[in-house]
Every structure is written in C-alpha cells, then in structure tokens.
Design a protein around this motif. Structure first.
Motif, PDB file in Angstrom:
ATOM      1  N   GLN A 167       0.849  -1.188   0.000  1.00  0.00           N
ATOM      2  CA  GLN A 167       0.000   0.000   0.000  1.00  0.00           C
ATOM      3  C   GLN A 167       0.887   1.241   0.000  1.00  0.00           C
ATOM      4  OE1 GLN A 167      -0.889   2.590   2.200  1.00  0.00           O
ATOM      5  NE2 GLN A 167      -2.683   3.194   1.002  1.00  0.00           N
ATOM      6  N   PRO A 168       0.666   2.200  -0.892  1.00  0.00           N
ATOM      7  CA  PRO A 168       1.595   3.336  -1.057  1.00  0.00           C
ATOM      8  C   PRO A 168       1.879   4.119   0.221  1.00  0.00           C
ATOM      9  CG  PRO A 168       0.088   3.246  -2.910  1.00  0.00           C
ATOM     10  CD  PRO A 168      -0.399   2.223  -1.924  1.00  0.00           C
ATOM     11  N   LEU A 169       0.842   4.422   1.009  1.00  0.00           N
ATOM     12  CA  LEU A 169       1.075   5.196   2.226  1.00  0.00           C
ATOM     13  C   LEU A 169       1.922   4.402   3.209  1.00  0.00           C
ATOM     14  CD1 LEU A 169       0.629   7.652   4.000  1.00  0.00           C
ATOM     15  CD2 LEU A 169      -1.562   6.651   4.745  1.00  0.00           C
ATOM     16  N   PHE A 170       1.627   3.107   3.340  1.00  0.00           N
ATOM     17  CA  PHE A 170       2.420   2.269   4.241  1.00  0.00           C
ATOM     18  C   PHE A 170       3.876   2.223   3.792  1.00  0.00           C
ATOM     19  CE2 PHE A 170       4.286  -1.760   5.582  1.00  0.00           C
ATOM     20  CZ  PHE A 170       4.016  -1.753   6.940  1.00  0.00           C
ATOM     21  N   LYS A 171       4.114   2.111   2.499  1.00  0.00           N
ATOM     22  CA  LYS A 171       5.483   2.059   1.979  1.00  0.00           C
ATOM     23  C   LYS A 171       6.229   3.348   2.292  1.00  0.00           C
ATOM     24  CE  LYS A 171       6.183   0.366  -2.146  1.00  0.00           C
ATOM     25  NZ  LYS A 171       6.021   0.116  -3.602  1.00  0.00           N
ATOM     26  N   LYS A 172       5.541   4.492   2.183  1.00  0.00           N
ATOM     27  CA  LYS A 172       6.189   5.764   2.495  1.00  0.00           C
ATOM     28  C   LYS A 172       6.542   5.856   3.973  1.00  0.00           C
ATOM     29  CE  LYS A 172       4.122   8.463  -1.255  1.00  0.00           C
ATOM     30  NZ  LYS A 172       3.228   9.603  -1.598  1.00  0.00           N
ATOM     31  N   LEU A 173       5.615   5.411   4.834  1.00  0.00           N
ATOM     32  CA  LEU A 173       5.893   5.425   6.271  1.00  0.00           C
ATOM     33  C   LEU A 173       7.040   4.476   6.613  1.00  0.00           C
ATOM     34  CD1 LEU A 173       2.291   5.484   7.790  1.00  0.00           C
ATOM     35  CD2 LEU A 173       3.974   7.344   7.830  1.00  0.00           C
ATOM     36  N   LYS A 174       7.093   3.342   5.934  1.00  0.00           N
ATOM     37  CA  LYS A 174       8.165   2.382   6.208  1.00  0.00           C
ATOM     38  C   LYS A 174       9.523   2.956   5.818  1.00  0.00           C
ATOM     39  CE  LYS A 174       9.441  -2.460   5.450  1.00  0.00           C
ATOM     40  NZ  LYS A 174       9.159  -3.022   6.787  1.00  0.00           N
ATOM     41  N   VAL A 175       9.594   3.582   4.648  1.00  0.00           N
ATOM     42  CA  VAL A 175      10.849   4.218   4.228  1.00  0.00           C
ATOM     43  C   VAL A 175      11.251   5.292   5.232  1.00  0.00           C
ATOM     44  CG1 VAL A 175      11.906   5.717   2.484  1.00  0.00           C
ATOM     45  CG2 VAL A 175      10.593   3.712   1.771  1.00  0.00           C
ATOM     46  N   HIS A 176      10.279   6.095   5.642  1.00  0.00           N
ATOM     47  CA  HIS A 176      10.524   7.171   6.606  1.00  0.00           C
ATOM     48  C   HIS A 176      11.108   6.609   7.905  1.00  0.00           C
ATOM     49  CE1 HIS A 176       9.767  11.087   8.499  1.00  0.00           C
ATOM     50  NE2 HIS A 176       9.177  10.454   9.504  1.00  0.00           N
ATOM     51  N   HIS A 177      10.548   5.516   8.388  1.00  0.00           N
ATOM     52  CA  HIS A 177      11.009   4.953   9.661  1.00  0.00           C
ATOM     53  C   HIS A 177      12.336   4.217   9.504  1.00  0.00           C
ATOM     54  CE1 HIS A 177      10.678   3.798  13.789  1.00  0.00           C
ATOM     55  NE2 HIS A 177      10.679   2.505  13.517  1.00  0.00           N
ATOM     56  N   MET A 178      12.515   3.519   8.402  1.00  0.00           N
ATOM     57  CA  MET A 178      13.776   2.803   8.206  1.00  0.00           C
ATOM     58  C   MET A 178      14.951   3.766   8.023  1.00  0.00           C
ATOM     59  SD  MET A 178      13.041  -0.313   8.692  1.00  0.00           S
ATOM     60  CE  MET A 178      11.622   0.122   9.729  1.00  0.00           C
ATOM     61  N   GLN A 179      14.682   4.934   7.465  1.00  0.00           N
ATOM     62  CA  GLN A 179      15.726   5.959   7.404  1.00  0.00           C
ATOM     63  C   GLN A 179      16.188   6.316   8.810  1.00  0.00           C
ATOM     64  OE1 GLN A 179      14.093   9.300   5.349  1.00  0.00           O
ATOM     65  NE2 GLN A 179      14.193   8.355   3.329  1.00  0.00           N
ATOM     66  N   HIS A 180      15.234   6.444   9.706  1.00  0.00           N
ATOM     67  CA  HIS A 180      15.578   6.779  11.092  1.00  0.00           C
ATOM     68  C   HIS A 180      16.483   5.716  11.700  1.00  0.00           C
ATOM     69  CE1 HIS A 180      15.140   8.180  15.228  1.00  0.00           C
ATOM     70  NE2 HIS A 180      14.779   6.953  15.577  1.00  0.00           N
ATOM     71  N   HIS A 181      16.201   4.459  11.407  1.00  0.00           N
ATOM     72  CA  HIS A 181      16.980   3.372  11.989  1.00  0.00           C
ATOM     73  C   HIS A 181      18.337   3.181  11.322  1.00  0.00           C
ATOM     74  CE1 HIS A 181      14.717   1.270  15.111  1.00  0.00           C
ATOM     75  NE2 HIS A 181      13.616   1.661  14.485  1.00  0.00           N
ATOM     76  N   PHE A 182      18.381   3.261  10.000  1.00  0.00           N
ATOM     77  CA  PHE A 182      19.557   2.782   9.283  1.00  0.00           C
ATOM     78  C   PHE A 182      20.293   3.840   8.472  1.00  0.00           C
ATOM     79  CE2 PHE A 182      16.576  -0.868   9.609  1.00  0.00           C
ATOM     80  CZ  PHE A 182      17.327  -1.632  10.489  1.00  0.00           C
ATOM     81  N   VAL A 183      19.738   5.059   8.382  1.00  0.00           N
ATOM     82  CA  VAL A 183      20.400   6.103   7.589  1.00  0.00           C
ATOM     83  C   VAL A 183      20.820   7.269   8.472  1.00  0.00           C
ATOM     84  CG1 VAL A 183      20.186   7.717   5.658  1.00  0.00           C
ATOM     85  CG2 VAL A 183      19.117   5.454   5.515  1.00  0.00           C
ATOM     86  N   ASN A 184      19.873   7.853   9.185  1.00  0.00           N
ATOM     87  CA  ASN A 184      20.164   9.036   9.995  1.00  0.00           C
ATOM     88  C   ASN A 184      19.220   9.059  11.196  1.00  0.00           C
ATOM     89  OD1 ASN A 184      20.632  11.527  11.135  1.00  0.00           O
ATOM     90  ND2 ASN A 184      20.562  12.662   9.209  1.00  0.00           N
ATOM     91  N   GLY A 185      19.731   8.723  12.366  1.00  0.00           N
ATOM     92  CA  GLY A 185      18.922   8.659  13.567  1.00  0.00           C
ATOM     93  C   GLY A 185      18.489  10.000  14.108  1.00  0.00           C
ATOM     94  N   THR A 186      18.927  11.098  13.495  1.00  0.00           N
ATOM     95  CA  THR A 186      18.499  12.426  13.934  1.00  0.00           C
ATOM     96  C   THR A 186      17.367  12.962  13.067  1.00  0.00           C
ATOM     97  OG1 THR A 186      20.121  13.596  12.568  1.00  0.00           O
ATOM     98  CG2 THR A 186      20.821  12.932  14.773  1.00  0.00           C
ATOM     99  N   THR A 187      16.767  12.106  12.251  1.00  0.00           N
ATOM    100  CA  THR A 187      15.608  12.475  11.450  1.00  0.00           C
ATOM    101  C   THR A 187      14.549  11.394  11.615  1.00  0.00           C
ATOM    102  OG1 THR A 187      16.420  11.303   9.479  1.00  0.00           O
ATOM    103  CG2 THR A 187      17.066  13.613   9.728  1.00  0.00           C
ATOM    104  N   GLY A 188      13.337  11.688  11.142  1.00  0.00           N
ATOM    105  CA  GLY A 188      12.287  10.683  11.121  1.00  0.00           C
ATOM    106  C   GLY A 188      11.799  10.248  12.487  1.00  0.00           C
ATOM    107  N   TYR A 189      11.553  11.205  13.380  1.00  0.00           N
ATOM    108  CA  TYR A 189      11.107  10.840  14.724  1.00  0.00           C
ATOM    109  C   TYR A 189       9.629  10.449  14.771  1.00  0.00           C
ATOM    110  CZ  TYR A 189      15.520  12.899  16.258  1.00  0.00           C
ATOM    111  OH  TYR A 189      16.861  13.187  16.434  1.00  0.00           O
ATOM    112  N   GLY A 190       8.843  10.934  13.830  1.00  0.00           N
ATOM    113  CA  GLY A 190       7.452  10.527  13.762  1.00  0.00           C
ATOM    114  C   GLY A 190       7.341   9.118  13.204  1.00  0.00           C
ATOM    115  N   VAL A 191       6.549   8.280  13.834  1.00  0.00           N
ATOM    116  CA  VAL A 191       6.379   6.899  13.379  1.00  0.00           C
ATOM    117  C   VAL A 191       5.040   6.731  12.674  1.00  0.00           C
ATOM    118  CG1 VAL A 191       6.209   4.471  14.093  1.00  0.00           C
ATOM    119  CG2 VAL A 191       7.868   5.997  15.195  1.00  0.00           C
ATOM    120  N   SER A 192       3.964   7.117  13.320  1.00  0.00           N
ATOM    121  CA  SER A 192       2.649   6.967  12.709  1.00  0.00           C
ATOM    122  C   SER A 192       2.335   8.081  11.719  1.00  0.00           C
ATOM    123  CB  SER A 192       1.563   6.922  13.781  1.00  0.00           C
ATOM    124  OG  SER A 192       1.530   8.123  14.536  1.00  0.00           O
ATOM    125  N   SER A 193       3.124   9.153  11.762  1.00  0.00           N
ATOM    126  CA  SER A 193       2.914  10.269  10.840  1.00  0.00           C
ATOM    127  C   SER A 193       4.198  11.095  10.753  1.00  0.00           C
ATOM    128  CB  SER A 193       1.770  11.164  11.333  1.00  0.00           C
ATOM    129  OG  SER A 193       1.752  12.399  10.618  1.00  0.00           O
TER     130      SER A 193
END
Length: 209
Positions: A167-193
């Motif tokens: 689902q497109p929205l879910f995929k965008k949220l997943k990318v957003h959250h995975m960036q926080h974990h594996f790319v830059n931990g100082t971004t992407g603090y919102g999980v559900s939005s």
C-alpha cells in the motif's frame, strides 16, 4: 537489579536486558497487548462521553483534538526523551533500556510495543494532565482520541518492522522509519505520521534514482 550489557548488535536477534527473570519478562510483550488493553478503555470512554451528553459533532471534534495531541506527543517524546542519553554510565544504561535496545535490535518481535509496566503509568499521568485542561464528557472524548493515537502508533510500529505491505502510504511510512533506523537517527522521529518532522525540519527526503 542491573540491566545486562548488550553483547552484540543484530537487527534480527533479541538480547537479555535484565538479570532478574521477572524484570526480563516484563520487558517483552506481543504486539497485540496494547490493543487488548486500550481498545476496551477507549470504548468505555466513548460510552461515558455520550452518556455525559456530548453531541456527535462535539465528540468528533474532541476525538480529533486528542488524536492531534498524540501526534505531537509521539514526536517530542521520541526526539527529546527516547533519544536523550543522561550523563554517566548509569545514564547510558537507562538510555539503552528505554530506547537504545530497540536501535540495536530493531526487529525484536517482543520489544516493538511498549510494555504495560511502562504504558499504564504513562497513560495515568497523561490522563491526569488532560484532566487539568478538560472537564466533563469532553475529557473522555479527547483522551479517547489520544489513546487511539497511541494504539495506532504501537501497532503500526510493529507492522513497519515486520510487514512489507505494498500500500503506497504504508510504503512511504516504512521508508521514513527505516531511514531513522539505518540512515540518519536524527531524522524521522514521527512513526505513525511524518507531520511533526515536516513542521520541525527533521524529515529527510531521499533522492529518487
């Protein structure tokens, strides 16, 4: 009882956090527990709000307000509390217990939602704060929205780590959250939005291609 030190970094495996078995047990729960605890509470608060005389439009407005308050709470707790390391060795251990373990072992299935030993006292504390600002049926409607926001957050957080829905929205949220974990931990603090990441300038945009 002191928490056990992490012995390795692994995205898929778990780790023992506490020497005491009862403390270790309290730190692990399946993803459905927040739903089982808080959806009945939400239902009761909704019934109480309508029993107290709130109108349908009044409930919708109050519920939406509580949901909006949750999005801000989620962001600011994650950014300024979960990612804050108190000074000293004890501070490092505290940080590891409340959030560092999740970044070391992000796919640990039993440590992806908040255990009731933590969430219940927090829920009571937030309810007490809401009671200072709202009264009557509006209090139950607003806090009901806040509770639903929390349940969405915890359940979605689990799904982002363990599902690959297309689902497109879910995929965008997943990318957003995975960036926080594996790319830059100082971004992407919102999980559900990502709303508050947009507002606060902590959303990292990935270049296409």
């Amino acid at each position: 009882m002191a928490a056990a030190r992490p012995i390795r970094r692994s995205p898929d495996e778990s780790i023992r956090m506490f020497e005491a078995d009862w403390m270790e047990a309290l730190s692990k729960i399946p993803f459905w527990v927040p739903m089982a605890l808080y959806l009945p509470l939400f239902a009761w608060m909704t019934w109480t709000a309508f029993a107290g005389g709130i109108t349908v439009l009044g409930w919708i407005a109050a519920f939406a307000g509580g949901l909006a308050i949750w999005t801000a709470t989620e962001y600011f707790l994650h950014r300024f509390l979960f990612h804050w390391t108190p000074p000293g060795k004890i501070g490092e251990r505290i940080h590891f217990i409340w959030h560092g373990v999740h970044h070391d072992h992000p796919n640990d299935r039993l440590r992806l939602v908040m255990p009731p030993s933590v969430s219940l006292p927090l829920a009571y504390g937030f309810y007490s704060l809401f009671a200072l600002a709202f009264t009557g049926p509006a209090l139950f409607a607003v806090f009901g929205g806040f509770i639903i926001g929390y349940v969405i957050y915890d359940t979605l957080h689990y799904a982002l780590h363990h599902h690959a829905w297309q689902q497109p929205l879910f995929k965008k949220l997943k990318v957003h959250h995975m960036q926080h974990h594996f790319v830059n931990g100082t971004t992407g603090y919102g999980v559900s939005s990502p709303l508050w990441d947009w507002i606060m300038g902590t959303r990292r945009v990935v270049a296409k291609g």
